[in-house]
Design an enzyme around this catalytic site. Structure first.
Site: not given
Length: 508
Positions: A104-105, A237, A256, A261, A359
């Site tokens: 685990e982290l 997209e 996002d 971008h 999208k």
């Protein structure tokens, strides 16, 4: 003697760029990004001779795997998604350096085992204490991993060895969280050792934007508000959110895609010529543009958001966003976002930049389109130019990478009739070499410590300063995004947004 260009392709035989002894530790090895992009990119680099013979890959996850299980996962990912042909001798060399650590982290014992593993690789594979840690995990888990790397001595470095951390987007969810995230990472790693991945910056066609602008005298004289009418930057997209509901809901298209971008593409499109392609010079020019950029003054008129609904798209019936698994019925997350950005400097004053991402669009395409002003005088009758729009220069980032110039030409015949035509340059038709995947380039740059294509925290924070007022405004409305049918180009409000300024969206 001229300095080497840091943006030169790593396969350039005149200036070979081959990574030195090192190990890459990958967190998040069970995710789609690792199997579809990262693992195949590592193999492709090895296949191209750009990784050292002793290169090591360490996976860390909470799966009940041993090293052989992880090696099989990597093998399957490579066979399914690698760009270059599978060669057994390359795989054998790469697989000899594969290791896996389960845990685990927040498990101190697991990070003890990780430290022992990379120490063993320093001896057995000759990795020399040089380690890159790739955090392909949700941002909320960064503090755990960074803290563990620091407390277990894996972030330490000196003039003989280096440690670097690679962070995937999103870089926070607003300005405040981005600053907090940077504070956390900087407790363990200096700024020069932090590599924020924006895979769009690794694409050959994005880098070609710099070549188009600065290697050609043809374009620079008209690259300003004297000639450019407006700029459209599109990332469409044709797919929905797929299995990313846990990540996507609450994030949305603006966070996002636009924050990273598209604002990076804006910066590269609008920046002044750098004195060189050294990282510091590129960043300085991009930061100047982002500092001069601002959201629209009227957020209601010059922003739009939407959410796809069930419809026929791509020849099949697809569900709407609210029909996707694990999306709550009261979600207000947008799957389409469009904004206007203005740049307050001498070159671009008065030229609106329109950014859109969505999208379930009719097709997958990313492009930058400069629309030019009409000639001040047209010595033709109106009927001669009825089909003449505006001149445009379009840079296609993906797919069908290339550049299109749209202009008016005379239709053959006895009458003077002008019609729009396209002049196309296609990468696939002009170069025989296949372009490397963006992650190949970026992973190699991390291992080389070569930072030109990676945004620093100043760029990230400037981008959030542009986007935050828009996100706050949308949240204050208390209403869901506008609907648009899957397979269409977005909500009506997005078309109305441009129509108010006398423009229309391109149909790529």
């Amino acid at each position: 003697m001229s300095r080497p260009n840091p943006l030169r392709d790593p396969q350039d035989r005149r200036i070979p760029r081959i990574a030195g002894p090192c190990a890459l530790v990958m967190f998040g090895v069970t995710g789609d990004l690792a199997s579809k992009k990262l693992m195949p990119a590592i193999y492709d680099l090895a296949n191209r001779g750009l990784l050292p013979p002793g290169f090591a890959l360490v996976g860390f996850a909470r799966r009940d795997w041993d090293t052989e299980d992880f090696a099989e996962v990597v093998h399957n990912a490579v066979k399914a998604n690698a760009r270059t042909p599978f060669r057994e001798e390359v795989w054998k060399q790469l697989s000899d350096g594969i290791r896996f650590v389960a845990g685990e982290l927040d498990d101190d014992a697991a990070f003890d085992r990780l430290k022992q593993t990379i120490d063993e690789l320093d001896e057995s594979r000759g990795t020399g204490g040089n380690h890159a840690f790739y955090l392909s995990i949700p941002p909320g888990l960064f503090p755990n991993v960074v803290g563990q790397l620091r407390s277990h001595g894996m972030a330490e470095q000196d003039h003989d060895r280096w440690s670097r951390v690679v962070i995937e987007k999103p870089f926070g969810h607003d300005l405040k969280s981005a600053q907090e995230l940077n504070d956390i990472v900087s407790t363990a790693f200096p700024a020069s050792s932090v590599f924020r991945i924006d895979h769009y910056l690794g694409k050959e066609t994005v880098q070609n934007l710099l070549a188009l602008r600065f290697a050609n005298q043809l374009f620079e004289p008209v690259w300003n508000n004297n000639y450019v009418d407006h700029v459209q930057i599109t990332m469409a997209e044709d797919i929905g959110i797929g299995g990313r509901a846990g990540y996507y809901d609450g994030i949305g298209a603006a966070r996002d895609v636009i924050q990273n971008h598209l604002l990076q593409l804006l910066a590269l499109t609008a920046m002044e010529e750098p004195t060189s392609f050294e990282a510091s010079q590129l960043r300085a020019e991009k930061q100047k543009v982002l500092a001069a950029a601002r959201p629209p003054r009227d957020l209601g008129l010059h922003t739009a958001r939407g959410r796809y609904t069930a419809a026929w798209a791509g020849g099949e019936k697809v569900g709407g966003y609210l029909d996707e698994p694990r999306i709550p019925a009261d979600s207000t997350t947008e799957t389409y976002a469009a904004i206007r950005v203005d740049i307050d400097n001498r070159r671009w004053a008065g030229v609106p930049f329109y950014l859109r991402a969505g999208k379930r669009m009719p097709r997958r395409v990313t492009e930058i389109a400069l629309g030019f002003k009409q000639a001040p005088h047209l010595p033709f009758d109106e009927t001669d130019t009825a089909e003449l729009g505006y001149n445009a220069l379009v840079m296609r980032i993906q797919p069908d990478e290339g550049v299109t110039l749209r202009f008016g030409a005379k239709v053959p015949g006895t009458q003077m009739e002008i019609r729009e035509v396209n002049m196309d340059f296609a990468y696939g038709g002009s170069f025989t070499e296949s372009s490397p995947e963006a992650y190949e380039r970026l992973i190699l740059d991390v291992l080389l410590g070569d930072p030109p294509l990676f945004p620093q925290h100043e760029e990230v924070e400037l981008s959030w300063r542009i986007l935050d007022p828009i996100l706050d405004y949308w949240a204050s409305l208390g209403t869901p995004p506008d609907d648009y049918e899957a397979g269409t180009w977005g909500p009506k409000s997005a078309d109305e947004m441009l129509a108010r300024d006398g423009f229309a969206w391109r149909r790529p």
